[in-house]
Design a protein around this motif. Structure first.
Motif, PDB file in Angstrom:
ATOM      1  N   THR A 107      14.549  -2.029   1.020  1.00 46.23           N
ATOM      2  CA  THR A 107      15.615  -2.133   0.036  1.00 46.23           C
ATOM      3  C   THR A 107      15.025  -1.920  -1.355  1.00 46.23           C
ATOM      4  OG1 THR A 107      15.339  -4.509  -0.300  1.00 46.23           O
ATOM      5  CG2 THR A 107      16.856  -3.811   1.468  1.00 46.23           C
ATOM      6  N   GLU A 108      15.874  -1.516  -2.296  1.00 50.36           N
ATOM      7  CA  GLU A 108      15.406  -1.370  -3.678  1.00 50.36           C
ATOM      8  C   GLU A 108      14.892  -2.695  -4.209  1.00 50.36           C
ATOM      9  OE1 GLU A 108      17.501   0.995  -6.698  1.00 50.36           O
ATOM     10  OE2 GLU A 108      18.856   1.566  -5.058  1.00 50.36           O
ATOM     11  N   ALA A 159       0.833  -1.206   0.000  1.00 50.63           N
ATOM     12  CA  ALA A 159       0.000   0.000   0.000  1.00 50.63           C
ATOM     13  C   ALA A 159       0.866   1.255   0.000  1.00 50.63           C
ATOM     14  CB  ALA A 159      -0.940   0.001   1.198  1.00 50.63           C
ATOM     15  N   ARG A 160       1.952   1.244   0.762  1.00 50.55           N
ATOM     16  CA  ARG A 160       2.844   2.402   0.794  1.00 50.55           C
ATOM     17  C   ARG A 160       3.462   2.658  -0.577  1.00 50.55           C
ATOM     18  NH1 ARG A 160       4.662  -0.145   5.538  1.00 50.55           N
ATOM     19  NH2 ARG A 160       3.756   0.879   7.337  1.00 50.55           N
ATOM     20  N   VAL A 161       3.964   1.600  -1.209  1.00 45.47           N
ATOM     21  CA  VAL A 161       4.590   1.739  -2.526  1.00 45.47           C
ATOM     22  C   VAL A 161       3.569   2.254  -3.531  1.00 45.47           C
ATOM     23  CG1 VAL A 161       5.614   0.431  -4.440  1.00 45.47           C
ATOM     24  CG2 VAL A 161       6.420   0.052  -2.088  1.00 45.47           C
ATOM     25  N   LEU A 162       2.379   1.676  -3.537  1.00 46.04           N
ATOM     26  CA  LEU A 162       1.335   2.102  -4.463  1.00 46.04           C
ATOM     27  C   LEU A 162       0.986   3.573  -4.248  1.00 46.04           C
ATOM     28  CD1 LEU A 162      -0.579   0.977  -6.690  1.00 46.04           C
ATOM     29  CD2 LEU A 162      -2.270   0.711  -4.874  1.00 46.04           C
ATOM     30  N   SER A 163       0.889   3.981  -3.001  1.00 41.97           N
ATOM     31  CA  SER A 163       0.550   5.363  -2.686  1.00 41.97           C
ATOM     32  C   SER A 163       1.619   6.334  -3.178  1.00 41.97           C
ATOM     33  CB  SER A 163       0.361   5.508  -1.173  1.00 41.97           C
ATOM     34  OG  SER A 163       0.114   6.835  -0.821  1.00 41.97           O
ATOM     35  N   LEU A 164       2.880   6.004  -2.978  1.00 46.08           N
ATOM     36  CA  LEU A 164       3.957   6.872  -3.450  1.00 46.08           C
ATOM     37  C   LEU A 164       3.976   6.972  -4.969  1.00 46.08           C
ATOM     38  CD1 LEU A 164       6.789   5.842  -0.985  1.00 46.08           C
ATOM     39  CD2 LEU A 164       5.729   8.100  -1.186  1.00 46.08           C
ATOM     40  N   ILE A 165       3.765   5.858  -5.629  1.00 42.37           N
ATOM     41  CA  ILE A 165       3.733   5.865  -7.099  1.00 42.37           C
ATOM     42  C   ILE A 165       2.535   6.666  -7.597  1.00 42.37           C
ATOM     43  CG2 ILE A 165       3.369   4.411  -9.132  1.00 42.37           C
ATOM     44  CD1 ILE A 165       5.197   2.329  -7.754  1.00 42.37           C
ATOM     45  N   GLN A 179      11.314  -3.440  -5.849  1.00 45.62           N
ATOM     46  CA  GLN A 179      11.173  -4.030  -7.187  1.00 45.62           C
ATOM     47  C   GLN A 179      10.225  -5.218  -7.149  1.00 45.62           C
ATOM     48  OE1 GLN A 179      15.249  -4.933  -8.102  1.00 45.62           O
ATOM     49  NE2 GLN A 179      15.663  -2.904  -8.932  1.00 45.62           N
ATOM     50  N   GLY A 180      10.327  -6.047  -6.118  1.00 48.82           N
ATOM     51  CA  GLY A 180       9.428  -7.189  -5.971  1.00 48.82           C
ATOM     52  C   GLY A 180       7.984  -6.762  -5.741  1.00 48.82           C
ATOM     53  N   ILE A 181       7.798  -5.726  -4.943  1.00 49.93           N
ATOM     54  CA  ILE A 181       6.453  -5.210  -4.679  1.00 49.93           C
ATOM     55  C   ILE A 181       5.842  -4.651  -5.953  1.00 49.93           C
ATOM     56  CG2 ILE A 181       5.188  -3.363  -3.488  1.00 49.93           C
ATOM     57  CD1 ILE A 181       7.101  -3.893  -1.074  1.00 49.93           C
ATOM     58  N   LEU A 194      12.457   4.031  -8.132  1.00 50.60           N
ATOM     59  CA  LEU A 194      12.273   3.008  -7.106  1.00 50.60           C
ATOM     60  C   LEU A 194      13.259   3.197  -5.962  1.00 50.60           C
ATOM     61  CD1 LEU A 194      11.345  -0.213  -9.083  1.00 50.60           C
ATOM     62  CD2 LEU A 194       9.881   1.578  -8.143  1.00 50.60           C
ATOM     63  N   ARG A 195      14.394   3.771  -6.244  1.00 50.84           N
ATOM     64  CA  ARG A 195      15.362   4.101  -5.196  1.00 50.84           C
ATOM     65  C   ARG A 195      14.732   5.054  -4.186  1.00 50.84           C
ATOM     66  NH1 ARG A 195      20.096   6.840  -7.916  1.00 50.84           N
ATOM     67  NH2 ARG A 195      20.130   4.760  -8.777  1.00 50.84           N
TER      68      ARG A 195
END
Length: 105
Positions: free
Chosen positions: A42-43, A18-24, A47-49, A32-33
Motif C-alpha cells: 500500500t502507499e 530493501a525493495r523500496v530503497l532499490s527502486l528509489i 510512506q512508512g518505509i 511512492l504510488r
C-alpha cells in the motif's frame, strides 16, 4: 505459509525496505504510488518505509514542485551485525549485478 494450490515458498530474499530503497536508487524521482505498485504494497506502507529509511539516515528527500526527489546516502552502513561494515552502496551494487554479462578481461 503455503497453500495446497500453491506449493511455492512464501519467503523472499529481500525485505520491503530493501525493495523500496532499490527502486528509489534506480529512479530518484519515482512516485511512492509507483513504488507501492511495484512492491505490491500500500502507499501508506511505502510512506512508512521511506520514513524509516530517512530516520535511519539511508536517504533524504527534497520537495520539487509537487513531487519529491530522493537522494540515497551511499556511505551509510547497514544496521544488522551480520552486515557490519557494509554500506548501502555495496548493497545496491549487489542488487544491480547482471550475472549474464561476461567478466571484463
Amino acid at each position: 505459509m503455503e497453500t495446497q494450490s500453491d506449493s511455492r515458498p512464501t519467503w523472499t530474499f529481500l525485505t520491503n525496505h530493501a525493495r523500496v530503497l532499490s527502486l528509489i536508487a534506480r529512479d530518484p524521482d519515482i512516485r511512492l504510488r509507483d513504488v507501492a505498485a511495484a512492491c505490491q504494497l500500500t502507499e501508506r506502507s511505502v510512506q512508512g518505509i521511506v520514513a524509516d529509511l530517512e530516520s535511519a539516515g539511508y536517504l533524504t528527500h527534497t520537495r520539487e514542485g509537487r513531487r519529491n526527489r530522493y537522494r540515497i546516502l551511499p556511505g551509510t552502513e547497514l544496521r544488522h551485525p551480520a552486515e557490519a561494515g557494509r554500506t548501502v552502496e555495496a548493497l545496491l551494487r549487489l542488487l544491480e549485478t547482471d550475472l549474464t554479462r561476461t567478466p571484463s578481461a
